[in-house]
Design a protein around this motif. Structure first.
Motif, mmCIF file in Angstrom:
data_model
loop_
_atom_site.group_PDB
_atom_site.id
_atom_site.type_symbol
_atom_site.label_atom_id
_atom_site.label_comp_id
_atom_site.label_asym_id
_atom_site.label_seq_id
_atom_site.Cartn_x
_atom_site.Cartn_y
_atom_site.Cartn_z
ATOM 1 N N ALA A 72 0.808 -1.220 0.000
ATOM 2 C CA ALA A 72 0.000 0.000 0.000
ATOM 3 C C ALA A 72 0.844 1.275 0.000
ATOM 4 O O ALA A 72 0.335 2.358 -0.299
ATOM 5 C CB ALA A 72 -0.944 -0.001 1.205
ATOM 6 N N TYR A 73 2.135 1.139 0.305
ATOM 7 C CA TYR A 73 2.998 2.324 0.281
ATOM 8 C C TYR A 73 2.991 3.003 -1.088
ATOM 9 O O TYR A 73 3.265 4.190 -1.206
ATOM 10 C CB TYR A 73 4.438 1.937 0.663
ATOM 11 N N ILE A 74 2.651 2.249 -2.147
ATOM 12 C CA ILE A 74 2.687 2.820 -3.498
ATOM 13 C C ILE A 74 1.671 3.955 -3.657
ATOM 14 O O ILE A 74 1.887 4.867 -4.463
ATOM 15 C CB ILE A 74 2.452 1.715 -4.560
ATOM 16 N N ILE A 75 0.586 3.933 -2.878
ATOM 17 C CA ILE A 75 -0.407 5.003 -3.024
ATOM 18 C C ILE A 75 0.120 6.319 -2.454
ATOM 19 O O ILE A 75 -0.416 7.392 -2.758
ATOM 20 C CB ILE A 75 -1.771 4.655 -2.365
ATOM 21 N N PHE A 76 1.173 6.251 -1.644
ATOM 22 C CA PHE A 76 1.827 7.466 -1.143
ATOM 23 C C PHE A 76 3.044 7.831 -1.992
ATOM 24 O O PHE A 76 3.283 8.998 -2.290
ATOM 25 C CB PHE A 76 2.271 7.273 0.310
ATOM 26 N N VAL A 77 3.807 6.813 -2.394
ATOM 27 C CA VAL A 77 5.069 7.056 -3.100
ATOM 28 C C VAL A 77 4.847 7.486 -4.546
ATOM 29 O O VAL A 77 5.481 8.423 -5.037
ATOM 30 C CB VAL A 77 5.962 5.794 -3.054
ATOM 31 N N ASN A 78 3.944 6.803 -5.242
ATOM 32 C CA ASN A 78 3.768 7.074 -6.675
ATOM 33 C C ASN A 78 3.339 8.513 -6.971
ATOM 34 O O ASN A 78 3.936 9.172 -7.833
ATOM 35 C CB ASN A 78 2.764 6.076 -7.271
ATOM 36 N N PRO A 79 2.330 9.051 -6.262
ATOM 37 C CA PRO A 79 1.956 10.445 -6.537
ATOM 38 C C PRO A 79 3.091 11.428 -6.246
ATOM 39 O O PRO A 79 3.259 12.418 -6.968
ATOM 40 C CB PRO A 79 0.765 10.689 -5.595
ATOM 41 N N SER A 80 3.886 11.153 -5.208
ATOM 42 C CA SER A 80 4.966 12.082 -4.863
ATOM 43 C C SER A 80 6.038 12.095 -5.952
ATOM 44 O O SER A 80 6.632 13.138 -6.243
ATOM 45 C CB SER A 80 5.584 11.717 -3.505
ATOM 46 N N ILE A 81 6.293 10.940 -6.586
ATOM 47 C CA ILE A 81 7.297 10.872 -7.654
ATOM 48 C C ILE A 81 6.767 11.506 -8.941
ATOM 49 O O ILE A 81 7.429 12.345 -9.565
ATOM 50 C CB ILE A 81 7.718 9.408 -7.910
ATOM 51 N N LEU A 82 5.553 11.135 -9.355
ATOM 52 C CA LEU A 82 5.025 11.641 -10.618
ATOM 53 C C LEU A 82 4.646 13.125 -10.541
ATOM 54 O O LEU A 82 4.646 13.822 -11.556
ATOM 55 C CB LEU A 82 3.813 10.811 -11.067
ATOM 56 N N ALA A 83 4.360 13.616 -9.337
ATOM 57 C CA ALA A 83 4.066 15.048 -9.183
ATOM 58 C C ALA A 83 5.273 15.906 -9.565
ATOM 59 O O ALA A 83 5.122 17.032 -10.051
ATOM 60 C CB ALA A 83 3.635 15.346 -7.754
ATOM 61 N N GLU A 84 6.468 15.348 -9.375
ATOM 62 C CA GLU A 84 7.676 16.097 -9.748
ATOM 63 C C GLU A 84 7.818 16.234 -11.252
ATOM 64 O O GLU A 84 8.596 17.066 -11.742
ATOM 65 C CB GLU A 84 8.918 15.410 -9.160
ATOM 66 N N ALA A 85 7.067 15.426 -12.001
ATOM 67 C CA ALA A 85 7.064 15.543 -13.464
ATOM 68 C C ALA A 85 6.067 16.594 -13.924
ATOM 69 O O ALA A 85 5.918 16.838 -15.126
ATOM 70 C CB ALA A 85 6.730 14.193 -14.090
ATOM 71 N N GLY A 86 5.382 17.232 -12.967
ATOM 72 C CA GLY A 86 4.408 18.262 -13.295
ATOM 73 C C GLY A 86 2.977 17.765 -13.313
ATOM 74 O O GLY A 86 2.061 18.512 -13.656
ATOM 75 N N MET A 87 2.749 16.518 -12.935
ATOM 76 C CA MET A 87 1.403 15.964 -12.932
ATOM 77 C C MET A 87 0.654 16.352 -11.658
ATOM 78 O O MET A 87 1.274 16.602 -10.631
ATOM 79 C CB MET A 87 1.468 14.433 -13.070
ATOM 80 N N ASP A 88 -0.663 16.383 -11.744
ATOM 81 C CA ASP A 88 -1.490 16.714 -10.593
ATOM 82 C C ASP A 88 -1.449 15.561 -9.587
ATOM 83 O O ASP A 88 -1.832 14.432 -9.907
ATOM 84 C CB ASP A 88 -2.929 16.971 -11.050
ATOM 85 N N GLY A 89 -0.971 15.850 -8.370
ATOM 86 C CA GLY A 89 -0.778 14.809 -7.364
ATOM 87 C C GLY A 89 -2.058 14.084 -7.001
ATOM 88 O O GLY A 89 -2.063 12.855 -6.845
#
Length: 445
Positions: free
Chosen positions: A45-62
């Protein structure tokens, strides 16, 4: 007082589940499968916290990425559970999400929409390979040496990302990298999280990674280094990322190696995970092969295409599924339970938004240490095998690109084997790929 038909209905429902998932045939029951599903979910379940934080740095909406992550995982788990009937859970993969953000978008300058297009095309290609049943030929054509080097390289790449995000390493014009200010809260929290997660995992505590992430976040909030945004709310809108993939842009010739990297890593990661997890669960047939492998791989590729359409990087099978198998999970009902829990997680968006980068850095570093362990299986006594492993593994973090690491691994394997008079070790696929990668590295930016 219960209705006289209630026991009959309950028995009928159980028999329906039993017949559909073949529970009795696999020596399991509904209660065991539910517990196994909960166990698997807690470990990944950690992926639901980690994935948005990583992809948000690409400019995506968290917020949108958070929803896409939960939905892509749920879709993948449902297809795997209901169609392939395996207790294997799926979610956006670690390593490829970092490659998506830090290499494809931030380093190479592509938009996140084009990167999503590349992920979608890799999923389509994976699906076609699964339908045509040529995936096994591809898998068997790639030497174990390169597979080990690539797996370790992704781990080292993740470690580099984790250390950078936490401020433990910083750029230095003289030495490229150097140690950061370890007296700052960020590095201290990241290291503490890593230490706690590793110790809990060693003690076989279920959900060790998630406990570490949430524990660091809680301590940071209590000490005033982080703000608490809340626990539960209605899910954010997925519209900022829904169907935003730029497929036309991803068809550019410069994106071929990127699509190949997404496909290549997903193909080997998924195949290795499926066989490894099935082996632990005693799900392989008498010949040591995985029945319904095609369905399992198509579940993975379908989830990748759906995830790209929703707005997340490559979705893949999770090795954490072994935790559920250890708890007794043997059928697709386990994966269906995981899917339901990912859907329920949609309402935890405020909590996900409260997780700071240094809290997920410790988790990244722990996952990196697991992946780097594949180096132990390399043949270090044979220089023609050991050198390409090292090249592929080191190239990924040092070039900050999984694609470049794969390319350099193939080129070095082809060159070293040929010059050493070991050309007979090579097969046509390795020769062709090695030459194509050499041309790409020398002539194509």
């Amino acid at each position: 007082m219960s209705h006289p038909d209630s026991s009959k209905t309950e028995h009928h429902n159980k028999s329906l589940l039993d017949r559909y998932f073949r529970l009795s045939e696999h020596g399991t029951n509904v209660r065991t499968e539910v517990i196994a599903g909960i166990t698997t979910f807690l470990t990944m379940a950690y992926i639901i916290f980690v994935n948005p934080s990583i992809l948000a740095e690409a400019g995506m909406d968290g917020g949108a990425v958070f929803v896409a992550t939960c939905l892509a995982a749920a879709i993948g788990c449902l297809v795997m559970g209901l169609w392939a009937n395996y207790p294997i859970a799926l979610a956006p993969g670690m390593g490829l999400n970092a490659f998506f953000t830090y290499t494809v978008v931030l380093s190479m300058g592509h938009t996140w929409q084009v990167a999503l297009g590349a992920v979608f095309l890799s999923g389509v290609t994976f699906f076609i390979l699964s339908v045509l049943r040529i995936r096994e030929w591809i898998i068997n054509s790639i030497p174990l040496t390169l597979r080990l080097g690539i797996a370790a390289g992704i781990g080292l790449f993740l470690a580099m990302v984790a250390l950078k995000n936490a401020g433990i390493i910083v750029d230095n014009p003289a030495t490229l990298v150097s140690v950061g200010d370890l007296a700052q809260p960020g590095p201290l929290y990241a290291l503490a999280g890593f230490f706690v997660i590793t110790a809990l995992a060693y003690r076989r505590v279920t959900g060790a990674v998630m406990i570490g992430i949430l524990g660091v976040t809680l301590v940071a909030i209590v000490l005033g280094h982080n703000e608490f945004a809340g626990l539960v709310s209605m899910p954010p809108s997925v519209m900022p990322t829904l169907m935003q993939m730029d497929i036309a842009g991803a068809l550019d010739v410069g994106m071929i190696s990127i699509i190949f990297a997404f496909l290549f890593v997903d193909l080997f990661d998924t195949s290795g995970t499926l066989v490894g997890v099935a082996h632990r669960g005693g799900l392989l047939d008498k010949d040591g092969k995985l029945p319904r492998l095609g369905r399992a791989l198509m579940a993975d590729s379908t989830a990748t295409m759906a995830g790209a359409a929703l707005g997340t990087s490559t979705t893949t099978s999770y090795v954490e599924s072994t935790s559920g198998i250890a708890a007794g999970g043997r059928t697709g009902l386990t994966a269906v339970v995981v899917a339901v829990l990912f859907l329920a997680s949609l309402f935890l968006a405020p909590l996900a938004g409260s997780i700071p980068a240094y809290a997920t850095a410790g988790a990244l570093l722990y996952v990196a240490s697991l992946m780097a362990g594949s180096l132990a299986s390399a043949d270090w006594d044979d220089a023609t095998e050991a050198a390409p492993v090292l090249i592929a593994a080191l190239a990924m973090p040092l070039t900050f690109s999984i694609a470049e690491g794969i390319a350099l691994g193939f080129v070095s394997y082809l060159a070293i084997k040929t010059l050493a008079g070991r050309f007979s070790d090579l097969n046509p696929a390795v020769v062709v790929l090695g030459l194509l990668f050499a041309i790409k590295l020398i002539f194509i930016d």
